[in-house]
Design a protein around this motif. Structure first.
Motif, PDB file in Angstrom:
ATOM      1  N   ALA A 250      19.317   0.745   5.677  1.00 57.57           N
ATOM      2  CA  ALA A 250      20.431   0.159   6.416  1.00 57.57           C
ATOM      3  C   ALA A 250      21.013  -1.073   5.733  1.00 57.57           C
ATOM      4  O   ALA A 250      22.225  -1.222   5.616  1.00 57.57           O
ATOM      5  N   CYS A 251      20.135  -1.978   5.228  1.00 53.43           N
ATOM      6  CA  CYS A 251      20.639  -3.251   4.682  1.00 53.43           C
ATOM      7  C   CYS A 251      20.202  -3.512   3.245  1.00 53.43           C
ATOM      8  O   CYS A 251      20.469  -4.594   2.725  1.00 53.43           O
ATOM      9  N   GLN A 252      19.521  -2.553   2.616  1.00 59.24           N
ATOM     10  CA  GLN A 252      19.112  -2.633   1.203  1.00 59.24           C
ATOM     11  C   GLN A 252      17.984  -3.637   0.933  1.00 59.24           C
ATOM     12  O   GLN A 252      17.682  -3.932  -0.219  1.00 59.24           O
ATOM     13  N   THR A 253      17.358  -4.174   1.974  1.00 62.19           N
ATOM     14  CA  THR A 253      16.240  -5.092   1.771  1.00 62.19           C
ATOM     15  C   THR A 253      15.061  -4.355   1.144  1.00 62.19           C
ATOM     16  O   THR A 253      14.765  -3.211   1.500  1.00 62.19           O
ATOM     17  N   LEU A 254      14.374  -5.017   0.214  1.00 66.73           N
ATOM     18  CA  LEU A 254      13.193  -4.455  -0.435  1.00 66.73           C
ATOM     19  C   LEU A 254      11.966  -5.275  -0.071  1.00 66.73           C
ATOM     20  O   LEU A 254      12.049  -6.483   0.152  1.00 66.73           O
ATOM     21  N   ALA A 255      10.809  -4.599  -0.037  1.00 64.30           N
ATOM     22  CA  ALA A 255       9.554  -5.287   0.272  1.00 64.30           C
ATOM     23  C   ALA A 255       8.411  -4.592  -0.444  1.00 64.30           C
ATOM     24  O   ALA A 255       8.519  -3.430  -0.836  1.00 64.30           O
ATOM     25  N   ALA A 256       7.304  -5.325  -0.595  1.00 61.12           N
ATOM     26  CA  ALA A 256       6.134  -4.762  -1.258  1.00 61.12           C
ATOM     27  C   ALA A 256       5.344  -3.854  -0.328  1.00 61.12           C
ATOM     28  O   ALA A 256       4.494  -3.084  -0.782  1.00 61.12           O
TER      29      ALA A 256
ATOM     30  N   MET B 127      11.491   0.621   7.556  1.00 65.88           N
ATOM     31  CA  MET B 127      11.715   0.774   6.121  1.00 65.88           C
ATOM     32  C   MET B 127      11.121   2.093   5.635  1.00 65.88           C
ATOM     33  O   MET B 127      10.181   2.627   6.224  1.00 65.88           O
ATOM     34  N   VAL B 128      11.692   2.586   4.544  1.00 64.90           N
ATOM     35  CA  VAL B 128      11.260   3.849   3.956  1.00 64.90           C
ATOM     36  C   VAL B 128      10.377   3.548   2.750  1.00 64.90           C
ATOM     37  O   VAL B 128      10.684   2.662   1.947  1.00 64.90           O
ATOM     38  N   THR B 129       9.283   4.288   2.627  1.00 70.59           N
ATOM     39  CA  THR B 129       8.378   4.082   1.496  1.00 70.59           C
ATOM     40  C   THR B 129       9.079   4.381   0.179  1.00 70.59           C
ATOM     41  O   THR B 129       9.800   5.377   0.045  1.00 70.59           O
ATOM     42  N   ALA B 130       8.879   3.511  -0.803  1.00 69.53           N
ATOM     43  CA  ALA B 130       9.413   3.708  -2.156  1.00 69.53           C
ATOM     44  C   ALA B 130       8.234   3.861  -3.104  1.00 69.53           C
ATOM     45  O   ALA B 130       7.411   2.955  -3.223  1.00 69.53           O
TER      46      ALA B 130
ATOM     47  N   LEU C  91      19.145  -2.540  -7.318  1.00 71.50           N
ATOM     48  CA  LEU C  91      19.736  -3.570  -6.461  1.00 71.50           C
ATOM     49  C   LEU C  91      20.205  -4.744  -7.302  1.00 71.50           C
ATOM     50  O   LEU C  91      21.262  -5.338  -7.025  1.00 71.50           O
ATOM     51  N   ALA C  92      19.455  -5.095  -8.332  1.00 71.30           N
ATOM     52  CA  ALA C  92      19.854  -6.199  -9.205  1.00 71.30           C
ATOM     53  C   ALA C  92      21.195  -5.901  -9.876  1.00 71.30           C
ATOM     54  O   ALA C  92      22.076  -6.762  -9.958  1.00 71.30           O
ATOM     55  N   VAL C  93      21.357  -4.671 -10.369  1.00 69.07           N
ATOM     56  CA  VAL C  93      22.618  -4.286 -11.007  1.00 69.07           C
ATOM     57  C   VAL C  93      23.775  -4.399 -10.031  1.00 69.07           C
ATOM     58  O   VAL C  93      24.860  -4.878 -10.368  1.00 69.07           O
TER      59      VAL C  93
END
Length: 378
Positions: free
Chosen positions: A317-323, A335-338, A348-350
């Motif tokens: 939904a908001c592109q947030t990333l987490a460990a 959140m969806v598992t990556a 996301l950095a790009v």
């Protein structure tokens, strides 16, 4: 030549209809893959593996899987029947035909073979490869002739047209020889001045990053007096080269200049990493710290140790990333598992206009930082 607008267009695309987007990076260098069937077979293997991963990780419906088959089949057909290398060492293809996305980008650089499937183009590998290169305007000149080249990302092109040729030096004796010699020297000075003015106009009008000269040492003092200070500030280097040198030789000479410059730049960046992390200034280190800075849009340059991977989670939904997974700390959604959150971080950095640098595995500075680090904007 590859232009920045290609990346801008791809960066803004997202499948609103949740149609699979295929991003292919394929090395087609004839030195390693001499026949068409060689890279066709490589694509078939990549597509098969990516399709299995997408079905498991993305939870695709039967309709989405069917559309994915169509996308992969169309790319395979293009590679079999239409694609021509024409000097390209790699090709990047981004495809979601249901939403009018189909971009084929030949690249003069070697790229790692990968197929990504998602709901947006995966442009990080292409962006990182291009970020290692700057657009060069190259002036190759002798006393009689001027040639102008542009060099970017493993490609070189020569501009058509040239300045008026200079009369060659005469060998007559006596007073007439001295007169002709003075005339010749004046013409050479004017020739250098016209070439310098032409280069300045092109450089400024078309926003090149760097300037290089192919010029003999004997002509350099006069050219140095002629060049505008703006061009002098942008000079990456100069080299002696025959005026009739083929474009590939110009490309090779400029690539050497660029490589030396980038090596020095990277060494300086890594030398500053450890002391800046200890002081708590300018850099973030470790997966948690880097992802936090990325979520806050604070990263200027992302540094990743080569082959480093880590599991994590991403919020669609908001592109947030987490460990780790669970509720998104930003919007509260699940959140969806990556499988590899580093790939998500690169992408996301790009999309935040940050640069990416892959650091050699085992480099002490990046290992000490936690295998991933970032120079911050603020």
């Amino acid at each position: 030549m590859m232009e920045a607008v290609d990346l801008a267009r791809l960066r803004d695309f997202f499948s609103l209809g949740q149609n699979p987007v295929v991003s292919l990076y394929l090395n087609v260098d004839g030195a390693h893959l001499p026949t068409r069937s060689d890279y066709e077979n490589e694509f078939s293997f990549l597509a098969h593996e990516a399709k299995k991963i997408a079905s498991d990780d993305m939870g695709l419906s039967r309709e989405q899987e069917s559309r994915l088959e169509v996308e992969l089949g169309a790319i395979g057909q293009y590679l079999s029947l239409e694609f021509k290398r024409n000097g390209a060492r790699s090709v990047a293809i981004f495809s979601c035909r249901d939403e009018d996305l189909y971009e084929v980008i030949p690249v003069g650089l070697p790229l790692e073979n990968r197929v990504y499937i998602g709901f947006k183009p995966y442009i990080a590998p292409l962006s990182e490869a291009l970020s290692l290169h700057e657009r060069f305007l190259v002036l190759v000149i002798n006393k009689e002739t001027t040639r102008i080249f542009e060099v970017y990302a493993g490609e070189v092109s020569e501009r058509s047209g040239s300045l008026d040729p200079v009369l060659k030096r005469h060998n007559q004796g006596g007073w007439e020889q001295a007169k002709l010699q003075r005339r010749h020297e004046l013409q050479v000075r004017n020739h250098l001045k016209k070439a310098a003015d032409l280069a300045l106009g092109i450089f400024q009008a078309e926003c090149f990053d760097r300037f290089a000269l192919g010029i003999a040492d004997e002509l350099w003092p006069e050219m140095d007096k002629t060049l505008h200070s703006y061009l002098k500030d942008k000079i990456a280097g100069r080299f002696a080269v025959d005026i009739n040198a083929p474009p590939d030789e110009i490309l090779e000479r400029v690539a050497k200049l660029e490589s030396e410059h980038k090596q020095h730049e990277d060494e300086s960046l890594l030398e500053s990493l450890e002391p800046e992390l200890k002081a708590g200034h300018s850099f973030a280190g470790g997966l948690d710290g880097v992802l936090a800075a990325l979520n806050e849009r604070r990263i200027e340059t992302l540094l990743v140790e080569n082959s480093f991977t880590a599991p994590g989670a991403a919020c669609a939904a908001c592109q947030t990333l987490a460990a780790a997974g669970g509720e998104c700390p930003s919007c509260g959604k699940l959140m969806v598992t990556a499988a590899n959150v580093i790939d998500e971080a690169r992408e996301l950095a790009v999309r935040q206009d940050a640069r990416i640098k892959t650091v050699d595995a085992g480099n002490p500075a990046i290992v000490q930082a936690g295998h991933v680090a970032a120079r911050l904007r603020y």
